[in-house]
Design a protein around this motif. Structure first.
Motif, PDB file in Angstrom:
ATOM      1  N   LEU A  32    -125.375 -81.669  42.406  1.00  0.00           N
ATOM      2  CA  LEU A  32    -124.494 -81.727  41.240  1.00  0.00           C
ATOM      3  C   LEU A  32    -123.279 -80.834  41.424  1.00  0.00           C
ATOM      4  O   LEU A  32    -122.144 -81.227  41.113  1.00  0.00           O
ATOM      5  CB  LEU A  32    -125.268 -81.316  39.981  1.00  0.00           C
ATOM      6  N   ARG A  33    -123.497 -79.639  41.942  1.00  0.00           N
ATOM      7  CA  ARG A  33    -122.367 -78.719  42.154  1.00  0.00           C
ATOM      8  C   ARG A  33    -121.396 -79.290  43.179  1.00  0.00           C
ATOM      9  O   ARG A  33    -120.173 -79.168  43.031  1.00  0.00           O
ATOM     10  CB  ARG A  33    -122.888 -77.353  42.584  1.00  0.00           C
ATOM     11  N   ASP A  34    -121.942 -79.923  44.239  1.00  0.00           N
ATOM     12  CA  ASP A  34    -121.073 -80.537  45.240  1.00  0.00           C
ATOM     13  C   ASP A  34    -120.241 -81.664  44.637  1.00  0.00           C
ATOM     14  O   ASP A  34    -119.121 -81.939  45.100  1.00  0.00           O
ATOM     15  CB  ASP A  34    -121.911 -81.096  46.402  1.00  0.00           C
ATOM     16  N   ALA A  35    -120.777 -82.318  43.592  1.00  0.00           N
ATOM     17  CA  ALA A  35    -120.067 -83.433  42.946  1.00  0.00           C
ATOM     18  C   ALA A  35    -119.102 -82.967  41.871  1.00  0.00           C
ATOM     19  O   ALA A  35    -118.454 -83.789  41.221  1.00  0.00           O
ATOM     20  CB  ALA A  35    -121.078 -84.412  42.350  1.00  0.00           C
ATOM     21  N   GLY A  36    -119.020 -81.654  41.656  1.00  0.00           N
ATOM     22  CA  GLY A  36    -118.054 -81.134  40.684  1.00  0.00           C
ATOM     23  C   GLY A  36    -118.630 -80.719  39.352  1.00  0.00           C
ATOM     24  O   GLY A  36    -117.881 -80.452  38.412  1.00  0.00           O
ATOM     25  N   THR A  37    -119.958 -80.654  39.242  1.00  0.00           N
ATOM     26  CA  THR A  37    -120.595 -80.236  38.004  1.00  0.00           C
ATOM     27  C   THR A  37    -120.854 -78.730  38.031  1.00  0.00           C
ATOM     28  O   THR A  37    -121.347 -78.205  39.036  1.00  0.00           O
ATOM     29  CB  THR A  37    -121.941 -80.958  37.802  1.00  0.00           C
ATOM     30  N   ALA A  38    -120.513 -78.051  36.948  1.00  0.00           N
ATOM     31  CA  ALA A  38    -120.854 -76.642  36.804  1.00  0.00           C
ATOM     32  C   ALA A  38    -122.274 -76.560  36.247  1.00  0.00           C
ATOM     33  O   ALA A  38    -122.538 -77.065  35.148  1.00  0.00           O
ATOM     34  CB  ALA A  38    -119.878 -75.934  35.881  1.00  0.00           C
ATOM     35  N   VAL A  39    -123.195 -75.947  37.003  1.00  0.00           N
ATOM     36  CA  VAL A  39    -124.597 -75.893  36.620  1.00  0.00           C
ATOM     37  C   VAL A  39    -124.988 -74.453  36.330  1.00  0.00           C
ATOM     38  O   VAL A  39    -124.793 -73.559  37.169  1.00  0.00           O
ATOM     39  CB  VAL A  39    -125.505 -76.476  37.721  1.00  0.00           C
ATOM     40  N   HIS A  40    -125.544 -74.208  35.138  1.00  0.00           N
ATOM     41  CA  HIS A  40    -126.012 -72.882  34.749  1.00  0.00           C
ATOM     42  C   HIS A  40    -127.468 -72.986  34.324  1.00  0.00           C
ATOM     43  O   HIS A  40    -127.845 -73.934  33.621  1.00  0.00           O
ATOM     44  CB  HIS A  40    -125.182 -72.323  33.591  1.00  0.00           C
ATOM     45  N   VAL A  41    -128.289 -72.028  34.719  1.00  0.00           N
ATOM     46  CA  VAL A  41    -129.694 -71.998  34.348  1.00  0.00           C
ATOM     47  C   VAL A  41    -129.881 -70.975  33.224  1.00  0.00           C
ATOM     48  O   VAL A  41    -129.401 -69.839  33.320  1.00  0.00           O
ATOM     49  CB  VAL A  41    -130.588 -71.644  35.548  1.00  0.00           C
ATOM     50  N   LEU A  42    -130.553 -71.399  32.152  1.00  0.00           N
ATOM     51  CA  LEU A  42    -130.749 -70.539  30.988  1.00  0.00           C
ATOM     52  C   LEU A  42    -131.653 -69.353  31.328  1.00  0.00           C
ATOM     53  O   LEU A  42    -132.606 -69.477  32.083  1.00  0.00           O
ATOM     54  CB  LEU A  42    -131.375 -71.321  29.836  1.00  0.00           C
ATOM     55  N   ALA A  43    -131.353 -68.221  30.728  1.00  0.00           N
ATOM     56  CA  ALA A  43    -132.219 -67.049  30.826  1.00  0.00           C
ATOM     57  C   ALA A  43    -132.164 -66.336  29.472  1.00  0.00           C
ATOM     58  O   ALA A  43    -131.126 -65.799  29.106  1.00  0.00           O
ATOM     59  CB  ALA A  43    -131.766 -66.119  31.938  1.00  0.00           C
ATOM     60  N   PRO A  44    -133.242 -66.349  28.712  1.00  0.00           N
ATOM     61  CA  PRO A  44    -134.553 -66.928  29.012  1.00  0.00           C
ATOM     62  C   PRO A  44    -134.581 -68.434  28.744  1.00  0.00           C
ATOM     63  O   PRO A  44    -133.608 -68.997  28.248  1.00  0.00           O
ATOM     64  CB  PRO A  44    -135.471 -66.201  28.046  1.00  0.00           C
ATOM     65  N   ALA A  45    -135.727 -69.059  29.042  1.00  0.00           N
ATOM     66  CA  ALA A  45    -135.910 -70.479  28.751  1.00  0.00           C
ATOM     67  C   ALA A  45    -135.945 -70.704  27.249  1.00  0.00           C
ATOM     68  O   ALA A  45    -136.336 -69.820  26.479  1.00  0.00           O
ATOM     69  CB  ALA A  45    -137.207 -70.982  29.386  1.00  0.00           C
ATOM     70  N   ALA A  46    -135.511 -71.893  26.817  1.00  0.00           N
ATOM     71  CA  ALA A  46    -135.507 -72.256  25.396  1.00  0.00           C
ATOM     72  C   ALA A  46    -136.554 -73.336  25.155  1.00  0.00           C
ATOM     73  O   ALA A  46    -136.496 -74.407  25.758  1.00  0.00           O
ATOM     74  CB  ALA A  46    -134.132 -72.754  24.971  1.00  0.00           C
ATOM     75  N   ASP A  47    -137.514 -73.041  24.301  1.00  0.00           N
ATOM     76  CA  ASP A  47    -138.535 -74.017  23.930  1.00  0.00           C
ATOM     77  C   ASP A  47    -137.919 -75.012  22.952  1.00  0.00           C
ATOM     78  O   ASP A  47    -137.509 -74.619  21.853  1.00  0.00           O
ATOM     79  CB  ASP A  47    -139.730 -73.306  23.280  1.00  0.00           C
ATOM     80  N   PRO A  48    -137.834 -76.302  23.297  1.00  0.00           N
ATOM     81  CA  PRO A  48    -137.195 -77.278  22.399  1.00  0.00           C
ATOM     82  C   PRO A  48    -137.928 -77.451  21.085  1.00  0.00           C
ATOM     83  O   PRO A  48    -137.393 -78.036  20.152  1.00  0.00           O
ATOM     84  CB  PRO A  48    -137.188 -78.572  23.217  1.00  0.00           C
ATOM     85  N   ARG A  49    -139.165 -76.956  20.991  1.00  0.00           N
ATOM     86  CA  ARG A  49    -139.912 -77.034  19.732  1.00  0.00           C
ATOM     87  C   ARG A  49    -139.548 -75.917  18.776  1.00  0.00           C
ATOM     88  O   ARG A  49    -139.950 -75.936  17.614  1.00  0.00           O
ATOM     89  CB  ARG A  49    -141.416 -76.986  20.028  1.00  0.00           C
ATOM     90  N   LYS A  50    -138.791 -74.915  19.236  1.00  0.00           N
ATOM     91  CA  LYS A  50    -138.480 -73.746  18.419  1.00  0.00           C
ATOM     92  C   LYS A  50    -136.975 -73.676  18.188  1.00  0.00           C
ATOM     93  O   LYS A  50    -136.201 -73.399  19.106  1.00  0.00           O
ATOM     94  CB  LYS A  50    -138.982 -72.476  19.102  1.00  0.00           C
ATOM     95  N   ALA A  51    -136.599 -73.935  16.934  1.00  0.00           N
ATOM     96  CA  ALA A  51    -135.178 -74.010  16.596  1.00  0.00           C
ATOM     97  C   ALA A  51    -134.450 -72.705  16.906  1.00  0.00           C
ATOM     98  O   ALA A  51    -133.292 -72.710  17.332  1.00  0.00           O
ATOM     99  CB  ALA A  51    -135.016 -74.361  15.124  1.00  0.00           C
TER     100      ALA A  51
END
Length: 476
Positions: free
Chosen positions: A40-59
């Motif tokens: 993805l980065r080679d194709a021009g996408t800026a990729v960031h990894v969350l810290a900490p992880a976000a549980d999609p069940r917790k608003a």
């Protein structure tokens, strides 16, 4: 365009649909492999990894991740994961064919620079009867002495946020997100009670339901009340969830009806630019948006009529989605604009601001209104920004005796558009109906007074209303 991606399914879906160059992905840890992120980065996408992880069940965790993604001051489109999704574990399809029929796995919401207000959303459509409290949203209905029409929606939502004039843009954005992201409930039984009779229907895949009620006896003038209930969902008191729907029946004093557009006719939305429209909705609310100058006084004058007490009914037909029903009604009330039934659009979230088949929707809704009042003439009000003149001209072709006059607010100065409107004016005038291209509400009100639609004394209030509106511009 930034995206907050919480699950593997969301990642796969967005990667398949969004051009990589220029995109910004904020990913939960473990959603993508190192090799995938490198590609993805080679194709021009800026990729960031969350810290900490976000549980999609917790608003709260999702909101925190969203705030981190908003650090650059951009609008971020968010994936909302299913209730059972693990945030850092790839999501695989395990549902049986029967479960798949009961649950809608994917609702796409993609935001592109063309202005499509959407995003990729993984949501489970909750089936009625699974427990918990549901919310019934009844829309304003209408009818006549022998028939009533009601529409509404069932949502798996506790309550919508109440907005105020002091709300920040961030608060407005979250409130809009909540309405657009509310979970519809398919297959829920809904009952309507009126004049001792009961009818039942089931919500469709969008959570919508509708009733056409033929009362046991004549219906009186004015607003009627229809009781609605969900027999399979119980409230805290152990009784079925119940609400009341308001249904308008025009009084005998009414001489004509009003059918009005909303976008760029009553409320400035810049609907011809979908991106600006989306940003306006995200930055403001019902308290901070303003109507076009003089609209409130002009519409009050039309409902009062030349006699001053005619109580002429007003209907609003718009391509805005039903998700915005509550804020639009609140806007009308706050601005002193006569409230009447709103007929909006059923839209999937990918199409909320990609308003295709605009004309077919509005024409169909106007046909529905006219079918209830075949002996009533109507004043049609719209703007020149999109297709209102063409739609109203088609209404005249089909129902030449049902249209008294058409008022079009001129919001498009393009010479080609003006030339097209001139041709429509000539065509409509041949039927005996007038199509008036009006620069503002004062011009339209002056014409309405000359035609005997409003009392001439009301012109002063329209001019005064316009002067007051001149002191503040519409919120953008």
């Amino acid at each position: 365009m930034p995206f907050l991606i919480l699950t593997r399914a969301g990642f796969d879906d967005i990667v398949a649909r969004v051009a990589p160059a220029g995109a910004v992905f904020h990913l939960n840890p473990g959603v993508a492999t190192e090799e995938e992120m490198a590609r993805l980065r080679d194709a021009g996408t800026a990729v960031h990894v969350l810290a900490p992880a976000a549980d999609p069940r917790k608003a709260q965790e999702v909101d925190y991740a969203l705030q981190m993604a908003l650090a650059a001051g951009e609008t971020v489109w968010v994936e909302r994961g299913p209730a059972k999704a693990a945030p850092a574990t790839p999501v695989k399809e395990r549902a049986s064919a029967a479960e798949a029929r009961e649950h809608q796995a994917l609702h796409q919401r993609l935001a592109r620079t063309a202005g499509v207000f959407a995003k990729s959303a993984l949501r489970t459509l909750r089936k009625g009867g699974a427990g918990g409290h549901l919310m019934v949203v009844p829309y304003l209905g209408f009818g006549n002495a022998g028939k009533l029409w009601i529409k509404g929606r069932v949502l798996d939502e506790p309550i919508f946020k109440v907005q105020a004039s002091a709300d920040s843009r961030w608060s407005n954005l979250l409130a809009l997100y909540q309405r657009l992201e509310s979970d519809q409930v398919a297959g829920e039984r809904v009952r309507a009670h009126f004049q001792g009779q009961s009818l039942e229907t089931v919500t469709d895949q969008g959570g919508y339901f509708a009733f056409e009620i033929t009362p046991a006896g004549p219906v009186g003038d004015g607003w009627q009340t229809v009781a609605l209930e969900l027999p399979d969902s119980l409230a805290d008191d152990g009784q079925p969830v119940r609400v009341h729907a308001d249904v308008m029946v025009p009084p005998r004093t009414a001489r004509f009806g009003i059918i009005s557009d909303i976008d760029d006719t009553v409320l400035w939305t810049n609907v011809t630019n979908k991106l600006n429209m989306a940003l306006m909705l995200a930055r403001s609310n019902s308290h901070t948006r303003k109507p076009f100058k003089g609209v409130a006084a002009f519409y009050r004058a039309l409902t009062q009529g030349a006699g001053g007490n005619e109580d002429n009914p007003v209907f609003y037909v718009s391509s805005s989605p039903w998700h915005l029903f509550g804020p639009l009604v609140e806007f009308l009330r706050l601005q002193g604009i006569p409230v009447g039934p709103l007929l909006l659009r059923e839209l999937g979230m990918r199409e909320v601001f990609k308003l295709t088949s605009h004309g077919n929707h509005k024409l169909g809704k106007i046909e529905l209104i006219l079918s209830f009042y075949p002996d009533m003439q109507f004043v049609l009000i719209g703007d020149s920004g999109e297709q209102d003149p063409e739609i109203y001209a088609e209404v005249v072709r089909r129902h030449p005796k049902s249209v008294r006059v058409i008022y079009i607010r001129n919001v498009n100065p393009d010479p080609a558009r003006i030339e097209a409107l001139d041709r429509l004016i000539e065509e409509v005038s041949a039927t005996g109906t007038q199509l008036i291209l009006a620069p503002d509400s004062v011009f339209a009100a002056a014409h309405a007074a000359a035609e005997g639609l409003i009392h001439i004394d009301r012109l002063a209030s329209v001019r005064s209303d316009k002067r007051e509106d001149d002191t503040s511009l519409p919120a953008v």
